[in-house]
Every structure is written in C-alpha cells, then in structure tokens.
Write a protein that holds these residues in place. Structure first.
Motif, PDB file in Angstrom:
ATOM      1  N   ALA A 138      49.986  97.640 -27.077  1.00 39.31           N
ATOM      2  CA  ALA A 138      50.186  96.444 -26.259  1.00 39.31           C
ATOM      3  C   ALA A 138      51.426  96.583 -25.380  1.00 39.31           C
ATOM      4  O   ALA A 138      51.410  96.205 -24.198  1.00 39.31           O
ATOM      5  CB  ALA A 138      50.299  95.208 -27.152  1.00 39.31           C
ATOM      6  N   ILE A 139      52.506  97.141 -25.948  1.00 41.06           N
ATOM      7  CA  ILE A 139      53.732  97.354 -25.166  1.00 41.06           C
ATOM      8  C   ILE A 139      53.464  98.304 -24.008  1.00 41.06           C
ATOM      9  O   ILE A 139      53.915  98.070 -22.879  1.00 41.06           O
ATOM     10  CB  ILE A 139      54.854  97.895 -26.082  1.00 41.06           C
ATOM     11  CG1 ILE A 139      55.290  96.818 -27.074  1.00 41.06           C
ATOM     12  CG2 ILE A 139      56.062  98.354 -25.248  1.00 41.06           C
ATOM     13  CD1 ILE A 139      56.273  97.317 -28.119  1.00 41.06           C
ATOM     14  N   PHE A 140      52.734  99.367 -24.271  1.00 46.43           N
ATOM     15  CA  PHE A 140      52.407 100.328 -23.217  1.00 46.43           C
ATOM     16  C   PHE A 140      51.551  99.674 -22.126  1.00 46.43           C
ATOM     17  O   PHE A 140      51.757  99.912 -20.925  1.00 46.43           O
ATOM     18  CB  PHE A 140      51.663 101.528 -23.811  1.00 46.43           C
ATOM     19  CG  PHE A 140      51.198 102.530 -22.790  1.00 46.43           C
ATOM     20  CD1 PHE A 140      52.084 103.452 -22.246  1.00 46.43           C
ATOM     21  CD2 PHE A 140      49.883 102.538 -22.369  1.00 46.43           C
ATOM     22  CE1 PHE A 140      51.659 104.370 -21.289  1.00 46.43           C
ATOM     23  CE2 PHE A 140      49.446 103.458 -21.411  1.00 46.43           C
ATOM     24  CZ  PHE A 140      50.332 104.373 -20.875  1.00 46.43           C
ATOM     25  N   SER A 141      50.610  98.816 -22.538  1.00 43.87           N
ATOM     26  CA  SER A 141      49.667  98.220 -21.585  1.00 43.87           C
ATOM     27  C   SER A 141      50.311  97.215 -20.641  1.00 43.87           C
ATOM     28  O   SER A 141      49.786  96.971 -19.550  1.00 43.87           O
ATOM     29  CB  SER A 141      48.518  97.549 -22.343  1.00 43.87           C
ATOM     30  OG  SER A 141      47.795  98.490 -23.102  1.00 43.87           O
ATOM     31  N   VAL A 142      51.443  96.600 -21.045  1.00 41.08           N
ATOM     32  CA  VAL A 142      52.060  95.581 -20.186  1.00 41.08           C
ATOM     33  C   VAL A 142      53.134  96.155 -19.266  1.00 41.08           C
ATOM     34  O   VAL A 142      53.789  95.396 -18.537  1.00 41.08           O
ATOM     35  CB  VAL A 142      52.672  94.426 -21.017  1.00 41.08           C
ATOM     36  CG1 VAL A 142      51.601  93.715 -21.808  1.00 41.08           C
ATOM     37  CG2 VAL A 142      53.794  94.914 -21.896  1.00 41.08           C
TER      38      VAL A 142
ATOM     39  N   PHE B  69      47.786  91.689 -26.631  1.00 39.99           N
ATOM     40  CA  PHE B  69      48.003  92.062 -25.231  1.00 39.99           C
ATOM     41  C   PHE B  69      48.115  90.820 -24.351  1.00 39.99           C
ATOM     42  O   PHE B  69      49.008  90.724 -23.500  1.00 39.99           O
ATOM     43  CB  PHE B  69      46.875  92.946 -24.713  1.00 39.99           C
ATOM     44  CG  PHE B  69      46.905  93.097 -23.216  1.00 39.99           C
ATOM     45  CD1 PHE B  69      47.829  93.938 -22.612  1.00 39.99           C
ATOM     46  CD2 PHE B  69      46.048  92.353 -22.402  1.00 39.99           C
ATOM     47  CE1 PHE B  69      47.893  94.048 -21.225  1.00 39.99           C
ATOM     48  CE2 PHE B  69      46.107  92.460 -21.028  1.00 39.99           C
ATOM     49  CZ  PHE B  69      47.030  93.312 -20.430  1.00 39.99           C
ATOM     50  N   LEU B  70      47.211  89.858 -24.520  1.00 38.29           N
ATOM     51  CA  LEU B  70      47.219  88.667 -23.674  1.00 38.29           C
ATOM     52  C   LEU B  70      48.515  87.873 -23.839  1.00 38.29           C
ATOM     53  O   LEU B  70      49.085  87.384 -22.857  1.00 38.29           O
ATOM     54  CB  LEU B  70      46.013  87.781 -23.999  1.00 38.29           C
ATOM     55  CG  LEU B  70      44.646  88.316 -23.542  1.00 38.29           C
ATOM     56  CD1 LEU B  70      43.517  87.491 -24.162  1.00 38.29           C
ATOM     57  CD2 LEU B  70      44.540  88.315 -22.021  1.00 38.29           C
TER      58      LEU B  70
ATOM     59  N   ALA C 250      53.938  86.732 -21.599  1.00 35.70           N
ATOM     60  CA  ALA C 250      55.405  86.718 -21.695  1.00 35.70           C
ATOM     61  C   ALA C 250      56.021  87.586 -20.606  1.00 35.70           C
ATOM     62  O   ALA C 250      57.039  87.220 -19.998  1.00 35.70           O
ATOM     63  CB  ALA C 250      55.834  87.216 -23.078  1.00 35.70           C
ATOM     64  N   ALA C 251      55.401  88.739 -20.328  1.00 28.81           N
ATOM     65  CA  ALA C 251      55.927  89.648 -19.303  1.00 28.81           C
ATOM     66  C   ALA C 251      55.854  89.021 -17.912  1.00 28.81           C
ATOM     67  O   ALA C 251      56.749  89.208 -17.081  1.00 28.81           O
ATOM     68  CB  ALA C 251      55.149  90.960 -19.329  1.00 28.81           C
ATOM     69  N   LYS C 252      54.812  88.254 -17.649  1.00 30.62           N
ATOM     70  CA  LYS C 252      54.660  87.611 -16.334  1.00 30.62           C
ATOM     71  C   LYS C 252      55.785  86.619 -16.060  1.00 30.62           C
ATOM     72  O   LYS C 252      56.311  86.539 -14.948  1.00 30.62           O
ATOM     73  CB  LYS C 252      53.322  86.857 -16.267  1.00 30.62           C
ATOM     74  CG  LYS C 252      52.102  87.706 -16.039  1.00 30.62           C
ATOM     75  CD  LYS C 252      50.872  86.810 -16.026  1.00 30.62           C
ATOM     76  CE  LYS C 252      49.591  87.621 -16.003  1.00 30.62           C
ATOM     77  NZ  LYS C 252      48.397  86.754 -16.113  1.00 30.62           N
ATOM     78  N   PHE C 253      56.138  85.846 -17.097  1.00 31.79           N
ATOM     79  CA  PHE C 253      57.054  84.721 -16.896  1.00 31.79           C
ATOM     80  C   PHE C 253      58.471  85.001 -17.393  1.00 31.79           C
ATOM     81  O   PHE C 253      59.238  84.062 -17.643  1.00 31.79           O
ATOM     82  CB  PHE C 253      56.480  83.473 -17.573  1.00 31.79           C
ATOM     83  CG  PHE C 253      55.158  83.039 -17.000  1.00 31.79           C
ATOM     84  CD1 PHE C 253      55.110  82.335 -15.808  1.00 31.79           C
ATOM     85  CD2 PHE C 253      53.975  83.361 -17.629  1.00 31.79           C
ATOM     86  CE1 PHE C 253      53.899  81.943 -15.261  1.00 31.79           C
ATOM     87  CE2 PHE C 253      52.747  82.978 -17.097  1.00 31.79           C
ATOM     88  CZ  PHE C 253      52.717  82.269 -15.907  1.00 31.79           C
ATOM     89  N   THR C 254      58.796  86.288 -17.534  1.00 28.18           N
ATOM     90  CA  THR C 254      60.165  86.669 -17.897  1.00 28.18           C
ATOM     91  C   THR C 254      60.734  87.548 -16.794  1.00 28.18           C
ATOM     92  O   THR C 254      60.431  88.748 -16.726  1.00 28.18           O
ATOM     93  CB  THR C 254      60.190  87.429 -19.241  1.00 28.18           C
ATOM     94  OG1 THR C 254      59.563  86.620 -20.250  1.00 28.18           O
ATOM     95  CG2 THR C 254      61.610  87.739 -19.664  1.00 28.18           C
TER      96      THR C 254
END
Length: 293
Positions: free
Chosen positions: A152-156, A190-191, A196-200
């Motif tokens: 999941a970390i790799f995918s984001v 992942f979702l 979290a990645a989008k809004f940080t």
C-alpha cells in the motif's frame, strides 16, 4: 269515551314512534349505502394503487436490468482499451528512447497517472455495484499483513508525488499471519492511505497495525488539512465531496470511502473517523480474522 281517547292517543304515539323508527331506519340505510360507496371507492383506489405499484415495480426491474447490463457490458469495453493505453505508455517510458524530450516524457507520465486514476475509479464503481448485487464473494487465504502495508505504501507514491510527506509504520509485535480476504484488505488499506496522501500537503502519515484475539486493527493517522465536524457524517456516502473547491484541487470521484465502508461491512468489520480542521485525520478499522501464527 275515555278508553276511546286513550286508544287514539296510544295509536298516535305508536304511529309517531313508528314514523321515527322508519325515519331512523331510512337514515341508517342511507348511511350504510354511503359507507358501502365509500368502501367501494377506497377499494377501487387501492386496486388502482396496486396496479400502479406493480407497474412501478416492473419499471424499476427494467431499470435495474438496464443498469446491470450497462455495467457488465461497458466494463470490458472501457477497461480493455484503457489497459492497452496504460501498457503502451509504460512501454514507451521504460524504453531507451532518446528521441523523446523531457517535456514529452512528463506529458506521458501525467497521461499515465490520469489513466491509472480513471481505471481505479472504474474498478471502484464496479466493486460497489457487485457488492450491492451480492456478487462479490469473500475469499479467505493466508495473509501476511506486513506485506499488505508495504504494498500500500508503494502504491501511493504516485499520489504523494514530490510532497514533503513521510509515511511511518507502527507495527505491534508479534504480527502473526492471518486468514482473511487478501484482495479486500489490500483495497481497504490502499484506499484509506491514498485518501490520507491526497489531503496531506506536508508532514507525516502513520500506519499502526496490531492483531489481538482474532481481530486485525489498523490505524491511519495523518497531519493533513482535516475535516470539519459538519462534513464528517457524510464522508462515507457515495460521490460525497466536501466542496467544489476540494473536488477541483484533489482528484477523485468521492467513491473511495464509500467502497471502504461497503467492503468492511462485507467482512463484518467496522470503521471510525476523527478529525480536526488543520490538524489532520485519524481513521481506524477493525476486521475479524483467523490467526494462523
């Protein structure tokens, strides 16, 4: 004479009473007739409503069938060429093609990101539909959740881009292998991590994991923009986005968290969210699992 007068009075009283009874009987007959008419009209109205409901149900059935056919037929029609486009872009970017300028490569990378994002949105729509139709079965298998976290970390990373955001792991040991639905756990994590990645815009995202008493618990805590209390109750609704400005700035169709909710319901799991504007968001989910050791 007195007897004659008495008889006449009795006759008059009896006649008056008889007339009154006949009048009441006629009124009751009219009332009964009116009630019968009213009952008949109500029966006719209910019958008409039944017919309309049957027609509406038939129409709804046809609409549902059309939706089902559309989704089932359009899925390969959209995914097949889209996969081909994505694979072609990856092939060009991976090849040693010095004739491509840096701006051209950058445009191809953007096209790849957009294509991948669209493919994920399409898959989210299909998965939501299949869950509602009861067509997304649960498949248990051996799962190493540590590997799920790493994947999941790799995918984001594409979502994070060059933002100054670090992802930190807090795994409570020992973390045993479990039996669960690997694909759905992958998708849920992942979702949530992608959201979290989008809004940080900067700071940290922490992932906490532990398994206790046949239950997997996972916490995703970010230092992002946060969510106001009025919006938090709607976040797991389909297509919900906080405002128009956010939807333009942050890419997404508002389906990710709705899909997370439905996937967790399917797995008999649960989720909770807490957030402060400007201070970040914390999401915690729990899923019953079989511990394998």
């Amino acid at each position: 004479l007195v007897d004659s007068i008495g008889l006449r009075l009795d006759h008059h009283m009896l006649a008056t009473r008889m007339g009154s009874l006949e009048s009441r009987a006629q009124e009751e007959h009219r009332a009964d007739a009116e009630k019968s008419d009213e009952i008949l009209k109500l029966s006719e109205a209910l019958f008409a409503q039944d017919i309309e409901l049957l027609r509406s149900s038939e129409k709804l059935g046809k609409v549902e069938k059309l939706k089902h056919d559309f989704i089932e037929k359009m899925s390969p029609e959209l995914r097949t060429p889209l996969n081909g486009i994505i694979e072609s872009i990856i092939s060009v970017l991976a090849g040693e093609n010095e004739s491509l300028s840096e701006p051209a490569k950058e445009n191809l990378r953007h096209a790849l990101d957009d294509g991948t994002a669209f493919l994920r949105t399409l898959q989210n729509i299909l998965d939501l539909w299949r869950i509602k139709q009861g067509e997304l079965p649960i498949e248990g298998q051996e799962v190493n959740f540590r590997e799920v976290v790493e994947e999941a970390i790799f995918s984001v990373q594409d979502t994070l881009g060059d933002k100054p955001v670090s992802i930190e792991k807090r795994i409570t040991e020992p973390l045993p292998k479990i039996r669960a639905d690997l694909a759905k756990l992958n998708q849920i994590l992942f979702l949530l991590l992608d959201n979290a990645a989008k809004f940080t815009p900067d700071g940290t995202i922490e992932i906490g994991v532990e398994v206790q008493e046949d239950r997997l618990s996972c916490e995703i805590r970010d230092s992002g923009i946060g969510i106001c209390p009025d919006d938090q109750q709607f976040l797991f609704d389909e297509f919900y986005q906080v405002d128009a400005l956010s939807s333009n700035k942050y890419r997404g169709a508002g389906l990710g968290l709705a899909l997370v909710r439905d996937l967790l319901n399917l797995l008999d799991g649960e989720i909770s969210l807490s957030s402060d504007v400007g201070r970040g968001t914390t999401v915690v989910f729990h899923v019953p699992v079989e511990v394998l050791g």
